[in-house]
Design a protein around this motif. Structure first.
Motif, PDB file in Angstrom:
ATOM      1  N   PRO A   1       0.891  -1.100   0.065  1.00  0.00           N
ATOM      2  CA  PRO A   1      -0.160  -0.083  -0.026  1.00  0.00           C
ATOM      3  C   PRO A   1       0.776   1.303  -0.157  1.00  0.00           C
ATOM      4  CG  PRO A   1      -0.815  -1.541   1.492  1.00  0.00           C
ATOM      5  CD  PRO A   1       0.448  -2.091   1.066  1.00  0.00           C
ATOM      6  N   PHE A   2       0.273   2.291  -0.645  1.00  0.00           N
ATOM      7  CA  PHE A   2       1.151   3.477  -0.662  1.00  0.00           C
ATOM      8  C   PHE A   2       0.078   4.576  -0.861  1.00  0.00           C
ATOM      9  CE2 PHE A   2       0.080   2.432  -5.050  1.00  0.00           C
ATOM     10  CZ  PHE A   2      -0.282   3.737  -5.664  1.00  0.00           C
TER      11      PHE A   2
ATOM     12  N   ALA B   1      -7.502  -1.423  -0.786  1.00  0.00           N
ATOM     13  CA  ALA B   1      -6.850  -2.718  -0.811  1.00  0.00           C
ATOM     14  C   ALA B   1      -7.942  -3.746  -0.787  1.00  0.00           C
ATOM     15  CB  ALA B   1      -6.134  -2.726   0.612  1.00  0.00           C
ATOM     16  N   LEU B   2      -7.742  -4.545  -1.959  1.00  0.00           N
ATOM     17  CA  LEU B   2      -8.820  -5.855  -2.123  1.00  0.00           C
ATOM     18  C   LEU B   2      -8.597  -6.964  -1.713  1.00  0.00           C
ATOM     19  CD1 LEU B   2      -9.672  -4.719  -6.001  1.00  0.00           C
ATOM     20  CD2 LEU B   2     -10.486  -3.730  -4.077  1.00  0.00           C
ATOM     21  N   GLY B   3      -7.396  -7.276  -1.080  1.00  0.00           N
ATOM     22  CA  GLY B   3      -7.192  -8.516  -0.435  1.00  0.00           C
ATOM     23  C   GLY B   3      -5.376  -8.543  -0.553  1.00  0.00           C
TER      24      GLY B   3
ATOM     25  N   LEU C   1      14.515 -11.516 -11.005  1.00  0.00           N
ATOM     26  CA  LEU C   1      13.539 -10.619 -10.331  1.00  0.00           C
ATOM     27  C   LEU C   1      12.921  -9.943 -11.308  1.00  0.00           C
ATOM     28  CD1 LEU C   1      14.966 -10.004  -6.867  1.00  0.00           C
ATOM     29  CD2 LEU C   1      13.048 -11.651  -7.374  1.00  0.00           C
ATOM     30  N   THR C   2      11.977  -9.523 -11.291  1.00  0.00           N
ATOM     31  CA  THR C   2      11.531  -8.349 -11.977  1.00  0.00           C
ATOM     32  C   THR C   2      11.920  -7.166 -11.155  1.00  0.00           C
ATOM     33  OG1 THR C   2       9.407  -8.503 -10.843  1.00  0.00           O
ATOM     34  CG2 THR C   2       9.346  -9.316 -13.089  1.00  0.00           C
ATOM     35  N   ARG C   3      12.073  -5.866 -11.957  1.00  0.00           N
ATOM     36  CA  ARG C   3      12.503  -4.811 -11.330  1.00  0.00           C
ATOM     37  C   ARG C   3      12.090  -4.238 -10.321  1.00  0.00           C
ATOM     38  NH1 ARG C   3      16.017   0.110 -14.553  1.00  0.00           N
ATOM     39  NH2 ARG C   3      16.858   0.877 -12.850  1.00  0.00           N
ATOM     40  N   HIS C   4      10.635  -3.942 -10.552  1.00  0.00           N
ATOM     41  CA  HIS C   4       9.770  -3.291  -9.818  1.00  0.00           C
ATOM     42  C   HIS C   4       8.527  -3.710  -9.322  1.00  0.00           C
ATOM     43  CE1 HIS C   4      12.432   0.267 -10.651  1.00  0.00           C
ATOM     44  NE2 HIS C   4      12.088   0.073 -11.766  1.00  0.00           N
ATOM     45  N   ALA C   5       8.335  -4.820  -9.680  1.00  0.00           N
ATOM     46  CA  ALA C   5       7.107  -5.573  -9.814  1.00  0.00           C
ATOM     47  C   ALA C   5       6.702  -6.050  -8.125  1.00  0.00           C
ATOM     48  CB  ALA C   5       6.612  -6.727 -10.540  1.00  0.00           C
ATOM     49  N   TRP C   6       5.560  -5.572  -7.850  1.00  0.00           N
ATOM     50  CA  TRP C   6       4.748  -5.944  -6.317  1.00  0.00           C
ATOM     51  C   TRP C   6       5.649  -5.825  -5.104  1.00  0.00           C
ATOM     52  CZ3 TRP C   6       7.173 -11.126  -7.602  1.00  0.00           C
ATOM     53  CH2 TRP C   6       6.771 -11.560  -8.795  1.00  0.00           C
TER      54      TRP C   6
ATOM     55  N   LEU D   1       5.517 -14.115   2.974  1.00  0.00           N
ATOM     56  CA  LEU D   1       5.680 -13.361   1.784  1.00  0.00           C
ATOM     57  C   LEU D   1       4.278 -13.032   1.156  1.00  0.00           C
ATOM     58  CD1 LEU D   1       8.791 -14.719   0.254  1.00  0.00           C
ATOM     59  CD2 LEU D   1       8.626 -13.036   1.674  1.00  0.00           C
ATOM     60  N   SER D   2       3.986 -11.783   1.278  1.00  0.00           N
ATOM     61  CA  SER D   2       2.728 -11.663   0.368  1.00  0.00           C
ATOM     62  C   SER D   2       2.506 -10.105   0.116  1.00  0.00           C
ATOM     63  CB  SER D   2       1.483 -11.642   1.480  1.00  0.00           C
ATOM     64  OG  SER D   2       1.524 -10.691   2.601  1.00  0.00           O
ATOM     65  N   ALA D   3       1.780  -9.899  -0.670  1.00  0.00           N
ATOM     66  CA  ALA D   3       1.599  -8.731  -1.482  1.00  0.00           C
ATOM     67  C   ALA D   3       0.043  -8.122  -1.508  1.00  0.00           C
ATOM     68  CB  ALA D   3       1.998  -8.665  -3.066  1.00  0.00           C
ATOM     69  N   THR D   4      -0.248  -6.870  -1.496  1.00  0.00           N
ATOM     70  CA  THR D   4      -1.619  -6.566  -1.656  1.00  0.00           C
ATOM     71  C   THR D   4      -2.101  -6.263  -2.648  1.00  0.00           C
ATOM     72  OG1 THR D   4      -1.048  -5.614   0.715  1.00  0.00           O
ATOM     73  CG2 THR D   4      -3.275  -4.826  -0.529  1.00  0.00           C
TER      74      THR D   4
END
Length: 321
Positions: free
Chosen positions: A149-150, A159-161, A193-198, A264-267
């Motif tokens: 979140p930002f 935030a949906l989940g 890794l992706t550079r900026h994702a999640w 490890l999780s992402a919103t």
């Protein structure tokens, strides 16, 4: 009332917080942007930006002007279309995280097309970088992102989940023989890794200890699909949303590693510029997005397999101008 040209220039600078970038976006010289802002400040009798050699910042007066400038410029555009007889274009412009888009957009857009068959849909698959600026400038109508979140001035982030992230490798790749892995086990292991994702990069830097991400053999790519292919080829270990690699894991193409470190999780985030009115097609699209993830949250609570998203009660992160 100030000229719309001056207001559009002001909004460009406010979105980019850079006179140089605003000039590039407007296809004019930086000196032209400067002279327009000075003319607007003189007309309004207020300083709209504080400038230094390193940064440009909106003043309180500038922050107050933003929503009014948006309303005036949008009204001017609608007036021009009405006078010329042009119909207002029916379109929805979305920015979507690549992994999230491949998973949720096909079923959502299938429903959306049935409800709004004449509406054009424009998709930008990219990371969170520049999202707030593009929302303010009207380049996109909404953003569906996977990350942390930002908050940003004028932007509402819902935030949906939360989606679990998994560490994975090829069946014969690095750490494939490990029963479980933790932060210490990643030291010296090639990462893809992706550079900026999640926000995974910053998260992984934290769990393995900052500079540990600068190990030899690390591969960095802008595409999550290419990253997944590199992992399947045995080039290293990566992190992804569970849904993004679940099918490959079932087919034996990758191995999901049991993680014993910090969870490890992402919103799942839905972002909008709160100063812009949503069209009816956009309202329909946003409703369908919310319904999709609400249903996944209900499936998680009922224990149905393959639905790992965790509901977070639609919390909204908002920073007022």
């Amino acid at each position: 009332m100030p000229e719309t040209l001056l207001l559009r220039t002001f909004l460009a600078v406010a979105a980019e917080l850079s006179f140089q970038k605003a000039a590039q976006a407007l296809h004019v010289a930086p000196s032209t942007v400067t002279s327009r802002i000075m003319a607007l400040e003189e007309e309004l009798g207020a300083t709209l930006f504080t400038r230094s050699s390193r940064r440009v910042v909106l003043t309180e007066a500038g922050q107050r002007l933003v929503p009014h400038a948006l309303q005036v410029t949008e009204l001017a555009a609608r007036t021009r279309r009405a006078v010329s007889g042009e119909e207002e274009a029916s379109e929805v412009r979305l920015r979507v995280s690549e992994t999230l888009g491949t998973f949720c957009l096909p079923p959502i857009l299938r429903r959306f097309r049935e409800a709004c068959p004449a509406t054009r849909v424009h998709l930008a698959v990219t990371s969170r970088e520049g999202t707030a600026s593009d929302l303010r400038r009207g380049r996109i109508d909404a953003a569906l992102l996977l990350g942390e979140p930002f908050s940003a001035p004028g932007i509402t982030v819902e935030a949906l989940g939360r989606e679990p992230l998994v560490v994975y490798t090829a069946p014969d790749g690095p750490l494939a023989d490990s029963q479980d892995v933790g932060p210490d086990d990643l030291a010296g292991v090639p990462m893809v890794l992706t550079r900026h994702a999640w926000s995974v990069r910053s998260l992984m830097e934290r769990v393995v200890g900052g500079d540990g991400m600068d190990m030899p053999g690390r591969v960095e790519c802008a595409s999550a699909v290419i990253v997944r292919g590199c992992v399947m080829a045995g080039l290293g270990v990566s992190v992804a949303p569970h849904f993004f690699v679940a099918r490959q894991a079932r087919r034996g193409l990758v191995r999901l590693l049991t993680w014993r470190g910090e969870p490890l999780s992402a919103t799942i985030l839905l972002a909008r510029d709160r100063t812009r009115a949503a069209s009816e097609p956009l309202k329909t699209a946003l409703r369908m997005v919310r319904e999709f993830f609400a249903q996944r949250g209900q499936s998680f609570q009922s224990g149905q397999p393959g639905q790992p998203v965790r509901p977070v009660s639609g919390r909204v992160y908002e920073k007022r101008r």
